[in-house]
Scaffold this motif. Sequence first.
Motif, PDB file in Angstrom:
ATOM      1  N   GLU A 129       0.783  -1.243  -0.046  1.00  0.00           N
ATOM      2  CA  GLU A 129       0.015  -0.064  -0.083  1.00  0.00           C
ATOM      3  C   GLU A 129       0.719   1.325   0.012  1.00  0.00           C
ATOM      4  O   GLU A 129       1.680   1.275   0.695  1.00  0.00           O
ATOM      5  N   LEU A 130       0.577   2.077  -0.666  1.00  0.00           N
ATOM      6  CA  LEU A 130       1.427   3.568  -1.027  1.00  0.00           C
ATOM      7  C   LEU A 130       0.301   4.590  -0.697  1.00  0.00           C
ATOM      8  O   LEU A 130      -0.783   4.638  -1.324  1.00  0.00           O
ATOM      9  N   LEU A 131       0.603   5.505  -0.100  1.00  0.00           N
ATOM     10  CA  LEU A 131       0.138   6.903  -0.240  1.00  0.00           C
ATOM     11  C   LEU A 131       0.953   7.865  -0.814  1.00  0.00           C
ATOM     12  O   LEU A 131       2.075   8.323  -0.522  1.00  0.00           O
ATOM     13  N   ILE A 132       0.413   8.362  -1.967  1.00  0.00           N
ATOM     14  CA  ILE A 132       1.100   9.638  -2.728  1.00  0.00           C
ATOM     15  C   ILE A 132       0.056  10.656  -2.935  1.00  0.00           C
ATOM     16  O   ILE A 132      -0.691  10.461  -3.615  1.00  0.00           O
ATOM     17  N   LYS A 133       0.600  11.892  -2.346  1.00  0.00           N
ATOM     18  CA  LYS A 133      -0.112  13.112  -2.790  1.00  0.00           C
ATOM     19  C   LYS A 133      -1.787  12.901  -2.283  1.00  0.00           C
ATOM     20  O   LYS A 133      -2.515  13.033  -3.141  1.00  0.00           O
ATOM     21  N   LYS A 134      -1.968  12.310  -1.400  1.00  0.00           N
ATOM     22  CA  LYS A 134      -3.301  12.108  -0.877  1.00  0.00           C
ATOM     23  C   LYS A 134      -4.182  10.835  -1.587  1.00  0.00           C
ATOM     24  O   LYS A 134      -5.312  10.478  -1.323  1.00  0.00           O
ATOM     25  N   SER A 135      -3.524  10.243  -2.643  1.00  0.00           N
ATOM     26  CA  SER A 135      -4.125   9.164  -3.269  1.00  0.00           C
ATOM     27  C   SER A 135      -3.571   8.062  -2.643  1.00  0.00           C
ATOM     28  O   SER A 135      -2.570   7.624  -2.491  1.00  0.00           O
ATOM     29  N   ARG A 136      -4.401   6.946  -2.430  1.00  0.00           N
ATOM     30  CA  ARG A 136      -4.200   5.497  -2.013  1.00  0.00           C
ATOM     31  C   ARG A 136      -4.125   4.418  -3.211  1.00  0.00           C
ATOM     32  O   ARG A 136      -5.037   4.386  -3.585  1.00  0.00           O
ATOM     33  N   PHE A 137      -3.128   3.856  -3.070  1.00  0.00           N
ATOM     34  CA  PHE A 137      -2.859   2.774  -3.920  1.00  0.00           C
ATOM     35  C   PHE A 137      -2.561   1.504  -3.132  1.00  0.00           C
ATOM     36  O   PHE A 137      -1.632   1.304  -2.483  1.00  0.00           O
ATOM     37  N   ILE A 138      -3.292   0.444  -3.432  1.00  0.00           N
ATOM     38  CA  ILE A 138      -3.555  -0.748  -2.970  1.00  0.00           C
ATOM     39  C   ILE A 138      -3.216  -1.662  -3.729  1.00  0.00           C
ATOM     40  O   ILE A 138      -3.939  -1.974  -4.904  1.00  0.00           O
ATOM     41  N   GLY A 139      -1.920  -2.352  -3.903  1.00  0.00           N
ATOM     42  CA  GLY A 139      -1.326  -3.344  -4.820  1.00  0.00           C
ATOM     43  C   GLY A 139      -1.451  -4.811  -4.189  1.00  0.00           C
ATOM     44  O   GLY A 139      -1.474  -4.946  -2.957  1.00  0.00           O
ATOM     45  N   CYS A 140      -1.672  -5.870  -5.215  1.00  0.00           N
ATOM     46  CA  CYS A 140      -1.643  -7.045  -4.834  1.00  0.00           C
ATOM     47  C   CYS A 140      -1.203  -7.695  -6.101  1.00  0.00           C
ATOM     48  O   CYS A 140      -1.494  -7.454  -7.177  1.00  0.00           O
ATOM     49  N   VAL A 141      -0.199  -8.722  -5.726  1.00  0.00           N
ATOM     50  CA  VAL A 141       0.311  -9.657  -6.896  1.00  0.00           C
ATOM     51  C   VAL A 141       0.094 -11.107  -6.453  1.00  0.00           C
ATOM     52  O   VAL A 141       0.292 -11.503  -5.328  1.00  0.00           O
ATOM     53  N   GLN A 142      -0.771 -11.873  -7.271  1.00  0.00           N
ATOM     54  CA  GLN A 142      -1.019 -13.206  -7.062  1.00  0.00           C
ATOM     55  C   GLN A 142      -0.755 -14.070  -8.069  1.00  0.00           C
ATOM     56  O   GLN A 142      -0.942 -13.574  -9.164  1.00  0.00           O
ATOM     57  N   PRO A 143      -0.811 -15.528  -7.756  1.00  0.00           N
ATOM     58  CA  PRO A 143      -0.853 -16.485  -8.689  1.00  0.00           C
ATOM     59  C   PRO A 143      -2.020 -16.565  -9.422  1.00  0.00           C
ATOM     60  O   PRO A 143      -3.088 -16.756  -8.711  1.00  0.00           O
ATOM     61  N   VAL A 144      -2.003 -16.812 -10.855  1.00  0.00           N
ATOM     62  CA  VAL A 144      -3.511 -17.172 -11.394  1.00  0.00           C
ATOM     63  C   VAL A 144      -3.062 -18.419 -12.470  1.00  0.00           C
ATOM     64  O   VAL A 144      -2.175 -18.073 -12.955  1.00  0.00           O
ATOM     65  N   ASP A 145      -4.186 -18.924 -12.883  1.00  0.00           N
ATOM     66  CA  ASP A 145      -4.047 -19.683 -14.020  1.00  0.00           C
ATOM     67  C   ASP A 145      -4.185 -19.102 -15.549  1.00  0.00           C
ATOM     68  O   ASP A 145      -3.619 -19.556 -16.607  1.00  0.00           O
ATOM     69  N   GLY A 146      -5.043 -18.188 -15.767  1.00  0.00           N
ATOM     70  CA  GLY A 146      -5.345 -17.485 -17.024  1.00  0.00           C
ATOM     71  C   GLY A 146      -6.255 -16.381 -16.913  1.00  0.00           C
ATOM     72  O   GLY A 146      -6.792 -15.858 -15.602  1.00  0.00           O
ATOM     73  N   ARG A 147      -6.675 -15.979 -17.896  1.00  0.00           N
ATOM     74  CA  ARG A 147      -7.223 -14.715 -18.255  1.00  0.00           C
ATOM     75  C   ARG A 147      -8.769 -14.567 -17.264  1.00  0.00           C
ATOM     76  O   ARG A 147      -9.183 -13.766 -16.662  1.00  0.00           O
ATOM     77  N   ALA A 148      -9.473 -15.978 -17.410  1.00  0.00           N
ATOM     78  CA  ALA A 148     -10.697 -15.910 -16.834  1.00  0.00           C
ATOM     79  C   ALA A 148     -10.674 -15.581 -15.276  1.00  0.00           C
ATOM     80  O   ALA A 148     -11.408 -15.040 -14.661  1.00  0.00           O
ATOM     81  N   ALA A 149      -9.655 -16.587 -14.567  1.00  0.00           N
ATOM     82  CA  ALA A 149      -9.456 -16.371 -13.169  1.00  0.00           C
ATOM     83  C   ALA A 149      -9.020 -15.029 -13.029  1.00  0.00           C
ATOM     84  O   ALA A 149      -9.443 -14.418 -11.702  1.00  0.00           O
ATOM     85  N   ALA A 150      -8.146 -14.158 -13.883  1.00  0.00           N
ATOM     86  CA  ALA A 150      -7.772 -12.804 -13.484  1.00  0.00           C
ATOM     87  C   ALA A 150      -9.043 -11.887 -13.613  1.00  0.00           C
ATOM     88  O   ALA A 150      -9.088 -11.059 -12.828  1.00  0.00           O
ATOM     89  N   GLN A 151      -9.986 -12.136 -14.330  1.00  0.00           N
ATOM     90  CA  GLN A 151     -11.089 -11.129 -14.736  1.00  0.00           C
ATOM     91  C   GLN A 151     -12.012 -11.390 -13.532  1.00  0.00           C
ATOM     92  O   GLN A 151     -12.701 -10.434 -12.838  1.00  0.00           O
ATOM     93  N   ALA A 152     -12.331 -12.475 -12.856  1.00  0.00           N
ATOM     94  CA  ALA A 152     -12.958 -12.755 -11.795  1.00  0.00           C
ATOM     95  C   ALA A 152     -12.191 -12.058 -10.609  1.00  0.00           C
ATOM     96  O   ALA A 152     -13.318 -11.514  -9.694  1.00  0.00           O
ATOM     97  N   ILE A 153     -11.238 -12.180 -10.342  1.00  0.00           N
ATOM     98  CA  ILE A 153     -10.510 -11.434  -9.231  1.00  0.00           C
ATOM     99  C   ILE A 153     -10.615 -10.087  -9.542  1.00  0.00           C
ATOM    100  O   ILE A 153     -10.961  -9.432  -8.291  1.00  0.00           O
TER     101      ILE A 153
END
Length: 196
Positions: free
Chosen positions: A12-36
């Motif tokens: 998580e980053l706070l830059i000039k009042k904007s909050r950025f919440i990042g996540c990196v995770q394993p997936v099998d393909g596009r369908a799983a990614a779109q569901a996430i």
Amino acid sequence: MAHSILAPVSSELLIKKSRFIGCVQPVDGRAAAQAIVAGLRAGHPGAAHVCWALLAGGQSAAVDDGEPSGTAGRPMLDVLRHQGLEGVLATVVRYYGGVKLGAGGLVRAYTDCVAQALKDAEKVPIIRMRALRCAVPYALEGLLRREIAAAGGRLDDIQHGEAVAFGFTLAEAAADALIARLGELCQGRVVWERSE
């Protein structure tokens, strides 16, 4: 050699009042990614953007979700490529803080958010597997079992009929060497089936 990650990691980053919440995770393909990503949109209804990047199964995606073109998805994808990752989804949820960051600021923010998450990621090598099927006379069953085990293979199926039929899986990199070795040891008495 390509790598994936073992489990989801976040930052998580706070830059000039904007909050950025990042996540990196394993997936099998596009369908799983779109569901996430759909789940993130539902879970963060007040977020201004849900940007994401995907490298999985030969598919890639870089989605800016309303940010200026090339300032979010592409930089995130570049981080995944630079780290040699495969089978991975990077997402960043942004809550806008009222201060514009400019194109360079956005690129840095999205890049840093993904890079920070990856610092805590446990990377694992991706080992391509190959399924093989063969048959040998009964006298060679023990030898074949030992050679498959020594090559790090996994027995999936054994059938006893006129001969002993083996179905097994092992690392792609070890397959050709094992086939050649079995040909020599069994003096040509191994009958290979085409694998699907």
